[in-house]
Design a protein around this motif. Structure first.
Motif, PDB file in Angstrom:
ATOM      1  N   PHE A 182       1.008  -0.613 -12.724  1.00 17.82           N
ATOM      2  CA  PHE A 182       0.044  -0.300 -11.668  1.00 17.82           C
ATOM      3  C   PHE A 182      -1.003  -1.395 -11.503  1.00 17.82           C
ATOM      4  O   PHE A 182      -1.352  -1.759 -10.395  1.00 17.82           O
ATOM      5  N   GLY A 185      -2.738  -6.395  -6.386  1.00 22.05           N
ATOM      6  CA  GLY A 185      -2.905  -4.977  -6.111  1.00 22.05           C
ATOM      7  C   GLY A 185      -4.373  -4.650  -5.940  1.00 22.05           C
ATOM      8  O   GLY A 185      -5.254  -5.482  -6.191  1.00 22.05           O
ATOM      9  N   HIS A 193       5.905  -6.341 -11.010  1.00 18.13           N
ATOM     10  CA  HIS A 193       4.781  -5.578 -10.481  1.00 18.13           C
ATOM     11  C   HIS A 193       3.675  -6.562 -10.139  1.00 18.13           C
ATOM     12  O   HIS A 193       3.857  -7.787 -10.261  1.00 18.13           O
ATOM     13  N   ASN A 216       0.811  -1.217   0.000  1.00 16.51           N
ATOM     14  CA  ASN A 216       0.000   0.000   0.000  1.00 16.51           C
ATOM     15  C   ASN A 216       0.842   1.263   0.000  1.00 16.51           C
ATOM     16  O   ASN A 216       0.459   2.257   0.586  1.00 16.51           O
ATOM     17  N   GLY A 232       2.372   3.573  -2.800  1.00 12.35           N
ATOM     18  CA  GLY A 232       2.465   3.800  -4.231  1.00 12.35           C
ATOM     19  C   GLY A 232       3.609   4.682  -4.676  1.00 12.35           C
ATOM     20  O   GLY A 232       3.648   5.101  -5.832  1.00 12.35           O
ATOM     21  N   SER A 249      -3.893   5.467  -5.995  1.00  5.70           N
ATOM     22  CA  SER A 249      -2.491   5.876  -6.015  1.00  5.70           C
ATOM     23  C   SER A 249      -1.661   5.183  -4.949  1.00  5.70           C
ATOM     24  O   SER A 249      -0.441   5.067  -5.074  1.00  5.70           O
ATOM     25  N   TRP A 250      -2.316   4.677  -3.874  1.00  4.87           N
ATOM     26  CA  TRP A 250      -1.561   4.054  -2.792  1.00  4.87           C
ATOM     27  C   TRP A 250      -1.234   2.589  -3.048  1.00  4.87           C
ATOM     28  O   TRP A 250      -0.452   1.975  -2.312  1.00  4.87           O
ATOM     29  N   SER A 251      -1.798   1.975  -4.068  1.00  5.96           N
ATOM     30  CA  SER A 251      -1.493   0.571  -4.355  1.00  5.96           C
ATOM     31  C   SER A 251      -0.084   0.493  -4.933  1.00  5.96           C
ATOM     32  O   SER A 251       0.229   1.142  -5.938  1.00  5.96           O
ATOM     33  N   THR A 252       0.782  -0.292  -4.294  1.00  7.42           N
ATOM     34  CA  THR A 252       2.196  -0.317  -4.672  1.00  7.42           C
ATOM     35  C   THR A 252       2.366  -0.723  -6.130  1.00  7.42           C
ATOM     36  O   THR A 252       1.815  -1.732  -6.575  1.00  7.42           O
ATOM     37  N   ARG A 253       3.166   0.064  -6.838  1.00  7.61           N
ATOM     38  CA  ARG A 253       3.293  -0.137  -8.274  1.00  7.61           C
ATOM     39  C   ARG A 253       4.379  -1.138  -8.625  1.00  7.61           C
ATOM     40  O   ARG A 253       4.329  -1.765  -9.682  1.00  7.61           O
TER      41      ARG A 253
END
Length: 506
Positions: free
Chosen positions: A341, A231, A258, A210, A212, A248-252
């Motif tokens: 993403f 994700g 990914h 979490n 991003g 935007s907070w979901s780790t890329r």
């Protein structure tokens, strides 16, 4: 802003059900966080119409325990070992005083009562994604969130060695846990543990993270290319994929590694633990009498774990690589973002279950070549590096170095060898130390008194996937740190907690 009618038309959901259900406290049809809505979005309702509910498939939830709240007391929860620090406290074994595991378990296999597949299509009843799956509670996180990576590794080892115990048939691990380790997965012991499960036919579903920020990699073990990294996405409550986005907070992650897929993970309505840490600290997250909203890749991981159980009920002979690639090749792409993403997109059960499996596997076959040629972990790397920056503590000291929570020296080679042979557990002994009972008793795996130090007060999770606080309708921050969830938050004096009652902690 779209009208309610337009929203329902776009989602394929009926306006006739657009109301708040008194038994739930929310509208399960149009509320994008409701599991009924999520089940429609991801195609789980199509599975129920085919008679698929996860029945006969075991999902191991390695988390902070499961509280026996309504929705998780209908007979499909089995208590495996409690490897958390709570196992040493009277009346706390297997329970979830923190709240995270209960939320995850309700998403995977919650149900108010066992029913027929068609009964789970009723929006008025609470239903998880795979309501008839066997949910195996492997508790590693304590009441304050504290856990060491060795406890998680021990839990994974136990699942592998007991996956075929009578009545379990564990085919999926749900692991909404991660560290910020930068050690290569080709040597990391946590990566080795999940790979060992994968090789033995268990689909490991791991939260991507979490955070991003561009400089953040996926959490360990989601960064391992051999597992299914998940994700979060926002479906906007509709089946139509054109309005799907990735928060935007979901780790890329990176171009090289990914997330593989995404699933609904925004404002998800799962069961709460009345009087638990998260519930007490964040009353604004409550919805109705039983539920709380939370957002994160953990919630998305639980959704995908339930989907995997449905697929494996239909096709029990599939190998984990085939399940992973089926999910990826049939996923609904996220038009608003790039693969770094959103991975391959949202897992779409309709595409998996409504197309001939032979044609799908023919497509999968070509993709598997690249996966199988990736290097596997040796497990001989550093245990301390696997922890990343997160450590449990006892008083003023922290557990650091190549030792486990019992103070025993960690021999990576010996552990990896015993893990591969399936002998790292010997009845209740893990690596030669008695940490649990010897066998099932009264439908649960019993606890024992541990030797060694009393490590407490550190983080259940890394900053990869979870949250400091609940804000409004979501879990919005990035970490559960030792400072935020300390032993002082849930002290022995405040929460004696000898027994669990239906109303809360006595």
């Amino acid at each position: 802003m779209a009208t309610l009618g337009a929203l329902l038309a776009g989602s394929g959901l009926s306006a006739a059900h657009a109301d708040v259900q008194p038994a739930l406290g929310y509208d399960p049809v149009t509320n994008k966080g409701a599991l009924y809505n999520i089940a429609e979005v991801v195609g789980a309702h199509d599975a129920y119409r085919k008679g698929l509910t996860g029945k006969g498939v075991g999902v191991a939830l390695i988390d902070t325990g499961i509280a026996p709240v309504p929705g998780l007391t209908s007979g499909n929860v089995v208590n495996g070992p409690d490897l958390s620090f709570d196992s040493q406290l009277d009346g706390m074994a297997h329970l979830d005083a923190f709240g995270h595991g209960t939320h995850m378990g309700s998403i995977i296999a919650g149900r108010d009562a066992a029913g027929t597949p068609s009964s789970y299509l009723d929006p008025g009843r609470f239903t998880g994604i795979a309501p008839d799956a066997t949910l195996v509670n492997v508790k590693v996180g304590a009441h304050n969130g504290a856990v060491d990576v060795t406890q998680v590794i021990a839990g994974i080892n136990w699942v592998v060695e007991h996956a075929k115990d009578p009545g379990l048939n564990i085919r999926v691990i749900s692991l909404a846990y991660g560290t910020d380790s930068l050690q290569s997965s080709t040597v990391d012991p946590l990566a080795y543990a999940v790979e060992n499960a994968w090789k033995r036919g268990i689909v490991v579903v791991a939260a991507g993270g979490n955070d991003g920020r561009p400089d953040k990699t996926l959490a360990n073990p989601a960064y391992d290319p051999h597992v299914l990294a998940v994700g979060a996405m926002d479906s906007a409550g509709t089946v139509d994929s054109s309005d799907d986005t990735v928060p935007s907070w979901s780790t890329r992650g990176t171009t090289a590694r990914h997330v593989d897929v995404v699933a609904p993970g925004v404002s998800v309505l799962g069961l709460r633990v009345p009087g638990g840490v998260s519930d007490s600290d964040n009353p604004q997250a409550r919805v109705g009498d039983r539920f709380a909203r939370a957002s994160g890749t953990s919630q998305a991981t639980a959704v995908v774990a339930g989907q995997a159980a449905l697929i494996l009920q239909q096709y029990p002979w599939l190998a984990p690589d085939q399940v992973k690639q089926l999910m990826m090749t049939t996923a609904s792409g996220i038009l608003s973002t790039v693969p770094i993403f959103g991975g391959s997109g949202m897992v779409n059960l309709r595409a998996v279950l409504n197309n001939p499996i032979d044609s799908l596997l023919k497509t999968v076959g070509g993709l598997l070549d690249g996966v199988l040629n990736l290097r596997w972990s040796s497990g001989t790397g550093s245990l301390e590096k696997a922890r990343g920056s997160f450590h449990v503590g006892s008083g003023t000291s922290e557990l650091r170095g190549e030792i486990d929570i019992f103070g025993r020296a960690w021999s990576a080679y010996t552990w990896a060898r015993d893990t591969s042979y399936g002998t790292v557990w010997n009845y209740g002994d893990w690596r030669g130390v008695r940490v649990a009972g010897n066998a099932w008793r009264d439908g649960a795996w019993p606890t024992v008194t541990w030797p060694g130090a009393d490590w407490t007060g550190a983080s259940w999770t890394a900053d990869g996937w979870s949250a400091k606080t609940w804000s409004g309708d979501s879990w919005s921050a990035k970490t559960w740190s030792g400072d935020t969830w300390s032993a002082k938050t849930w002290s022995g004096d405040t929460w004696s907690a000898k027994t669990w009652s239906g109303h809360g902690w006595d």
